[in-house]
Design a protein around this motif. Structure first.
Motif, PDB file in Angstrom:
ATOM      1  N   PRO A 143       0.821  -1.209   0.000  1.00 32.34           N
ATOM      2  CA  PRO A 143       0.000   0.000   0.000  1.00 32.34           C
ATOM      3  C   PRO A 143       0.862   1.269   0.000  1.00 32.34           C
ATOM      4  O   PRO A 143       1.943   1.301   0.587  1.00 32.34           O
ATOM      5  N   ILE A 144       0.351   2.309  -0.652  1.00 31.94           N
ATOM      6  CA  ILE A 144       0.999   3.620  -0.672  1.00 31.94           C
ATOM      7  C   ILE A 144       0.005   4.640  -0.138  1.00 31.94           C
ATOM      8  O   ILE A 144      -1.168   4.625  -0.508  1.00 31.94           O
ATOM      9  N   GLY A 145       0.487   5.518   0.740  1.00 35.67           N
ATOM     10  CA  GLY A 145      -0.391   6.529   1.327  1.00 35.67           C
ATOM     11  C   GLY A 145      -0.268   6.514   2.835  1.00 35.67           C
ATOM     12  O   GLY A 145       0.831   6.522   3.376  1.00 35.67           O
ATOM     13  N   TYR A 146      -1.422   6.486   3.503  1.00 37.07           N
ATOM     14  CA  TYR A 146      -1.441   6.496   4.970  1.00 37.07           C
ATOM     15  C   TYR A 146      -2.056   5.203   5.493  1.00 37.07           C
ATOM     16  O   TYR A 146      -2.849   4.547   4.806  1.00 37.07           O
ATOM     17  N   VAL A 147      -1.696   4.855   6.734  1.00 35.80           N
ATOM     18  CA  VAL A 147      -2.174   3.582   7.284  1.00 35.80           C
ATOM     19  C   VAL A 147      -3.696   3.531   7.380  1.00 35.80           C
ATOM     20  O   VAL A 147      -4.285   2.469   7.218  1.00 35.80           O
ATOM     21  N   GLN A 148      -4.346   4.675   7.612  1.00 37.99           N
ATOM     22  CA  GLN A 148      -5.811   4.626   7.692  1.00 37.99           C
ATOM     23  C   GLN A 148      -6.436   4.206   6.365  1.00 37.99           C
ATOM     24  O   GLN A 148      -7.506   3.595   6.334  1.00 37.99           O
ATOM     25  N   HIS A 149      -5.731   4.491   5.246  1.00 40.02           N
ATOM     26  CA  HIS A 149      -6.246   4.060   3.935  1.00 40.02           C
ATOM     27  C   HIS A 149      -6.131   2.541   3.796  1.00 40.02           C
ATOM     28  O   HIS A 149      -7.019   1.897   3.224  1.00 40.02           O
ATOM     29  N   ALA A 150      -5.036   1.971   4.308  1.00 41.03           N
ATOM     30  CA  ALA A 150      -4.897   0.510   4.286  1.00 41.03           C
ATOM     31  C   ALA A 150      -5.961  -0.132   5.166  1.00 41.03           C
ATOM     32  O   ALA A 150      -6.523  -1.181   4.820  1.00 41.03           O
ATOM     33  N   LEU A 151      -6.253   0.488   6.307  1.00 41.06           N
ATOM     34  CA  LEU A 151      -7.324  -0.002   7.181  1.00 41.06           C
ATOM     35  C   LEU A 151      -8.667   0.033   6.470  1.00 41.06           C
ATOM     36  O   LEU A 151      -9.433  -0.934   6.510  1.00 41.06           O
ATOM     37  N   GLU A 152      -8.948   1.150   5.834  1.00 38.30           N
ATOM     38  CA  GLU A 152     -10.217   1.294   5.089  1.00 38.30           C
ATOM     39  C   GLU A 152     -10.339   0.218   4.017  1.00 38.30           C
ATOM     40  O   GLU A 152     -11.393  -0.388   3.845  1.00 38.30           O
ATOM     41  N   ALA A 153      -9.236  -0.013   3.302  1.00 38.64           N
ATOM     42  CA  ALA A 153      -9.268  -0.979   2.197  1.00 38.64           C
ATOM     43  C   ALA A 153      -9.518  -2.392   2.703  1.00 38.64           C
ATOM     44  O   ALA A 153     -10.262  -3.168   2.085  1.00 38.64           O
ATOM     45  N   ASP A 154      -8.909  -2.745   3.845  1.00 40.99           N
ATOM     46  CA  ASP A 154      -9.071  -4.096   4.391  1.00 40.99           C
ATOM     47  C   ASP A 154     -10.372  -4.255   5.168  1.00 40.99           C
ATOM     48  O   ASP A 154     -10.884  -5.374   5.301  1.00 40.99           O
ATOM     49  N   ALA A 155     -10.894  -3.143   5.699  1.00 37.63           N
ATOM     50  CA  ALA A 155     -12.162  -3.127   6.428  1.00 37.63           C
ATOM     51  C   ALA A 155     -12.284  -4.256   7.452  1.00 37.63           C
ATOM     52  O   ALA A 155     -13.168  -5.104   7.370  1.00 37.63           O
ATOM     53  N   PRO A 156     -11.386  -4.297   8.460  1.00 36.98           N
ATOM     54  CA  PRO A 156     -11.496  -5.349   9.475  1.00 36.98           C
ATOM     55  C   PRO A 156     -12.798  -5.234  10.260  1.00 36.98           C
ATOM     56  O   PRO A 156     -13.319  -4.132  10.464  1.00 36.98           O
ATOM     57  N   ASP A 157     -13.311  -6.375  10.679  1.00 40.32           N
ATOM     58  CA  ASP A 157     -14.564  -6.439  11.426  1.00 40.32           C
ATOM     59  C   ASP A 157     -14.302  -6.050  12.879  1.00 40.32           C
ATOM     60  O   ASP A 157     -13.504  -6.686  13.570  1.00 40.32           O
ATOM     61  N   GLY A 158     -14.997  -5.028  13.361  1.00 39.09           N
ATOM     62  CA  GLY A 158     -14.748  -4.532  14.700  1.00 39.09           C
ATOM     63  C   GLY A 158     -15.620  -5.138  15.783  1.00 39.09           C
ATOM     64  O   GLY A 158     -15.533  -4.725  16.947  1.00 39.09           O
ATOM     65  N   THR A 159     -16.453  -6.128  15.453  1.00 36.04           N
ATOM     66  CA  THR A 159     -17.416  -6.620  16.446  1.00 36.04           C
ATOM     67  C   THR A 159     -16.751  -7.379  17.590  1.00 36.04           C
ATOM     68  O   THR A 159     -17.209  -7.315  18.721  1.00 36.04           O
ATOM     69  N   ASN A 160     -15.676  -8.111  17.316  1.00 34.00           N
ATOM     70  CA  ASN A 160     -14.968  -8.810  18.389  1.00 34.00           C
ATOM     71  C   ASN A 160     -13.473  -8.565  18.223  1.00 34.00           C
ATOM     72  O   ASN A 160     -12.677  -9.485  18.055  1.00 34.00           O
ATOM     73  N   ALA A 161     -13.102  -7.271  18.241  1.00 30.19           N
ATOM     74  CA  ALA A 161     -11.715  -6.897  17.976  1.00 30.19           C
ATOM     75  C   ALA A 161     -11.323  -5.724  18.853  1.00 30.19           C
ATOM     76  O   ALA A 161     -12.172  -4.982  19.350  1.00 30.19           O
ATOM     77  N   VAL A 162     -10.016  -5.577  19.039  1.00 32.17           N
ATOM     78  CA  VAL A 162      -9.463  -4.449  19.776  1.00 32.17           C
ATOM     79  C   VAL A 162      -8.304  -3.888  18.965  1.00 32.17           C
ATOM     80  O   VAL A 162      -7.576  -4.637  18.309  1.00 32.17           O
ATOM     81  N   ALA A 163      -8.155  -2.558  18.973  1.00 36.41           N
ATOM     82  CA  ALA A 163      -7.080  -1.911  18.226  1.00 36.41           C
ATOM     83  C   ALA A 163      -6.210  -1.103  19.173  1.00 36.41           C
ATOM     84  O   ALA A 163      -6.710  -0.441  20.085  1.00 36.41           O
TER      85      ALA A 163
END
Length: 239
Positions: A189-209
């Motif tokens: 990926p090129i750009g910012y990490v939030q763009h990589a996060l957006e692209a991968d769209a991890p499921d936040g229902t049972n996750a912690v960041a």
């Protein structure tokens, strides 16, 4: 070793970790007890205050611990040469004594999130406190679900821990490295990490960041994670 007041540690090693032709100097600085004391355990993500004995200038500063929390024999830090204190720290020799206060800060306490997926998001030297988290997770890998690291650097010459990150797949930990400025052979990926996060769209229902880095990046990634369904109490900062 008491942590309510300052105490002495000495430089065990101090080596540059950015490429020689990189404009930014980042050193891996390891400090060990002066008299062979056992270091107190620390929470992943905690930091210490480092000062120069008998000097008020340059003023003391705060640095996140980057070493494994399991039975530490030294504290490791990533120091970017970006001011009077960090310039001093990047230039000192092994054996030099420093004044330390801490560990301090709330760190990243994942004890309440066993069974959850874990996402570690950091840029530049912000990867330092996250390193303590993934090294701790490796010792307790069965306690967590999917573990993914999102690391961002300005260019490939600014990358830290490249070899270590590449080997984390052996521990079933996924790694995504984003470069702000790519190059011809870069296929990540090129750009910012939030763009990589957006692209991968991890499921936040049972996750912690866990987020670490510049405040603008932390704010942007927090908003991205909220949009992906992460509750605020599952978006952790270490301070």
């Amino acid at each position: 070793m008491q942590h309510s007041s300052t105490y002495r540690m000495r430089v065990k090693k101090n080596i540059r970790v950015t490429a020689p032709d990189c404009a930014d100097t980042v050193n891996l600085l390891a400090l060990e007890p002066v008299y062979g004391e056992t270091l107190q355990p620390f929470m992943p993500g905690q930091f210490v205050r480092i000062g120069i004995p008998k000097l008020n200038e340059p003023a003391p500063g705060y640095f996140a611990i980057a070493s494994c929390p399991e039975r530490p024999d030294s504290y490791e830090f990533f120091v970017k040469n970006a001011g009077p204190l960090s310039a001093y720290l990047c230039d000192i020799n092994e054996g030099t004594e420093l004044e330390i206060e801490g560990p301090m800060g709330k760190g990243f306490d994942l004890s309440a999130f066993k069974g959850s997926d874990v996402y570690l998001v950091g840029v530049g030297t912000g990867i330092a406190p996250l390193r303590t988290v993934w090294q701790d997770i490796i010792h307790h890998r069965e306690d967590y679900g999917k573990v993914t690291i999102y690391a961002g650097f300005l260019t490939s010459m600014h990358q830290l821990l490249t070899d270590e990150l590449e080997e984390l797949s052996r521990h079933d930990i996924e790694v995504s490295v984003t470069l702000e400025i790519g190059h011809e052979s870069w296929d990540g990926p090129i750009g910012y990490v939030q763009h990589a996060l957006e692209a991968d769209a991890p499921d936040g229902t049972n996750a912690v960041a866990c987020l670490a880095g510049m405040s603008a990046m932390v704010d942007a990634c927090t908003e991205t994670l909220q949009n992906l369904g992460f509750n605020d109490d599952r978006i952790l900062l270490n301070h």
